[in-house]
Scaffold this motif. Sequence first.
Motif, short mmCIF file in Angstrom:
data_model
loop_
_atom_site.label_atom_id
_atom_site.label_comp_id
_atom_site.label_asym_id
_atom_site.label_seq_id
_atom_site.Cartn_x
_atom_site.Cartn_y
_atom_site.Cartn_z
N LEU A 176 0.86 -1.18 0.00
CA LEU A 176 0.00 0.00 0.00
C LEU A 176 0.90 1.24 0.00
O LEU A 176 1.25 1.79 1.04
N ARG A 177 1.28 1.63 -1.22
CA ARG A 177 2.19 2.76 -1.40
C ARG A 177 1.67 3.67 -2.50
O ARG A 177 0.74 3.32 -3.23
N ASP A 178 2.31 4.83 -2.63
CA ASP A 178 1.90 5.83 -3.60
C ASP A 178 0.42 6.17 -3.41
O ASP A 178 -0.37 6.17 -4.35
N ILE A 179 0.05 6.43 -2.16
CA ILE A 179 -1.32 6.81 -1.85
C ILE A 179 -1.34 8.28 -1.41
O ILE A 179 -0.33 8.83 -0.98
N THR A 180 -2.51 8.88 -1.53
CA THR A 180 -2.69 10.27 -1.11
C THR A 180 -3.86 10.33 -0.14
O THR A 180 -4.92 9.76 -0.40
N THR A 181 -3.65 11.02 0.98
CA THR A 181 -4.72 11.21 1.95
C THR A 181 -4.87 12.70 2.23
O THR A 181 -3.93 13.48 2.06
N ALA A 182 -6.07 13.09 2.66
CA ALA A 182 -6.30 14.49 3.01
C ALA A 182 -7.39 14.58 4.06
O ALA A 182 -8.34 13.79 4.05
N ASN A 183 -7.24 15.52 4.96
CA ASN A 183 -8.27 15.79 5.95
C ASN A 183 -8.81 17.20 5.75
O ASN A 183 -8.05 18.17 5.71
N PHE A 184 -10.12 17.30 5.59
CA PHE A 184 -10.80 18.59 5.45
C PHE A 184 -11.67 18.82 6.68
O PHE A 184 -12.57 18.03 6.97
N ASP A 185 -11.40 19.89 7.41
CA ASP A 185 -12.25 20.23 8.54
C ASP A 185 -11.96 21.65 8.97
O ASP A 185 -10.94 22.22 8.60
N PHE A 186 -12.88 22.25 9.76
CA PHE A 186 -12.64 23.61 10.21
C PHE A 186 -11.79 23.65 11.46
O PHE A 186 -11.36 24.72 11.90
N ILE A 187 -11.52 22.48 12.05
CA ILE A 187 -10.53 22.33 13.11
C ILE A 187 -9.73 21.07 12.80
O ILE A 187 -10.31 20.02 12.53
N GLN A 188 -8.41 21.16 12.84
CA GLN A 188 -7.58 19.99 12.59
C GLN A 188 -7.37 19.25 13.91
O GLN A 188 -6.65 19.71 14.80
N SER A 189 -8.04 18.12 14.06
CA SER A 189 -8.01 17.36 15.30
C SER A 189 -6.91 16.29 15.26
O SER A 189 -6.38 15.95 14.21
N TYR A 190 -6.63 15.73 16.43
CA TYR A 190 -5.53 14.76 16.57
C TYR A 190 -5.72 13.54 15.67
O TYR A 190 -4.81 13.16 14.92
N ARG A 191 -6.87 12.88 15.75
CA ARG A 191 -7.03 11.61 15.02
C ARG A 191 -6.95 11.75 13.51
O ARG A 191 -6.26 10.97 12.85
N PRO A 192 -7.65 12.71 12.91
CA PRO A 192 -7.49 12.86 11.46
C PRO A 192 -6.05 13.18 11.04
O PRO A 192 -5.55 12.64 10.06
N LEU A 193 -5.40 14.07 11.79
CA LEU A 193 -4.02 14.42 11.44
C LEU A 193 -3.09 13.22 11.57
O LEU A 193 -2.18 13.02 10.77
N THR A 194 -3.32 12.41 12.61
CA THR A 194 -2.44 11.28 12.87
C THR A 194 -2.81 10.06 12.04
O THR A 194 -1.96 9.44 11.41
N ASN A 195 -4.10 9.70 12.04
CA ASN A 195 -4.54 8.44 11.44
C ASN A 195 -4.86 8.53 9.96
O ASN A 195 -4.98 7.51 9.29
N VAL A 196 -5.01 9.74 9.45
CA VAL A 196 -5.30 9.92 8.02
C VAL A 196 -4.11 10.57 7.30
O VAL A 196 -3.60 10.04 6.32
N VAL A 197 -3.65 11.71 7.83
CA VAL A 197 -2.64 12.49 7.11
C VAL A 197 -1.24 11.92 7.28
O VAL A 197 -0.49 11.81 6.31
#
Length: 320
Positions: free
Chosen positions: A263-284
């Motif tokens: 699982l390589r060459d993937i792109t992830t992004a988190n869109f929100d009005f507050i950047q929270s811990y889990r999306p930044l850590t577990n997604v980005v």
Amino acid sequence: MSIYDTKPISLDKVKTYPLASRPSKVTIKDFAKPVSEDASLRDYLSSLPNILAVQNLRELSTRMRRARELKKPIIWGIGGHVIKTGLAPIIIDLMNRGFVTAIAGNGSVLIHDAEIAMVGSTSEDVDATLGEGVFGGADETGKLLNSAARNGEADGVGLGEAMGCALAQMNSTHADHSLLCAAYKARLPFMAFITIGGDIAHFHPNADGGALGATSHTDFRLFAEVVRQMNGGGIYLNVGSAVTLPEVFLKCVTLVRNLGYELRDITTANFDFIQSYRPLTNVVRRPTADGAGRGYAITGHHELIIPLLAAELICGAAEE
């Protein structure tokens, strides 16, 4: 005269250099441009400063176009706020253009989207109904979700597909505004991840925890398969889910790698009005670590940023 023995440091021998010789991160070619009254949408997008969030949005749209060309998954993980801010028509249009190939949602997505399909409105006033104990008591909503879960368990399908099927059979009045209906019609995977007790339909008389859990777990395995296919250019966007979907996505990533798939060459992004811990850590960060891909964090209100992303995908500066 100072009474201190220690004297201020001398600046006489400080090294300097010519300003023009220094590499700089911002130049005037990246500045915003004024927009005229008769400017087109493309003109407007081209006028934005090619700095920070705009640069990230353009890079992400380029990667999404590449994923579409490669026929790799472009997965949208959404929270209920995305539906409540009226973005379903934007996402449905992007689905028709090949920029959405799978959708993952939490329980509130099912509830709000189903109510939109059935009656064209959703999002009750909790403050006005909680004191009386009738918050979440809409009869049709509870019956639909729980009946769909039972039928889905019997048919061996996930909760998202079961909800889409139920709404399709109802010939819902406002189906053209429903993500569930659009995905079901297009045979596009719609996967739902519930927290039992966390949604209003879970305290209705026909609630069946076993059916809800079984169909949601089927969707987890389906989601993992879609994530497996991301290898080599796929995209995962987390839009408005601060806890549930970042956790589920991370578990899918580790399951795929546990089974021996790359699982390589993937792109992830988190869109929100507050950047929270889990999306930044577990997604980005975590799924793209060690050179596995690139993650983006784009901050802003969904009702502004998602239409802007759609505009950039369809006719933005990156297209040029």
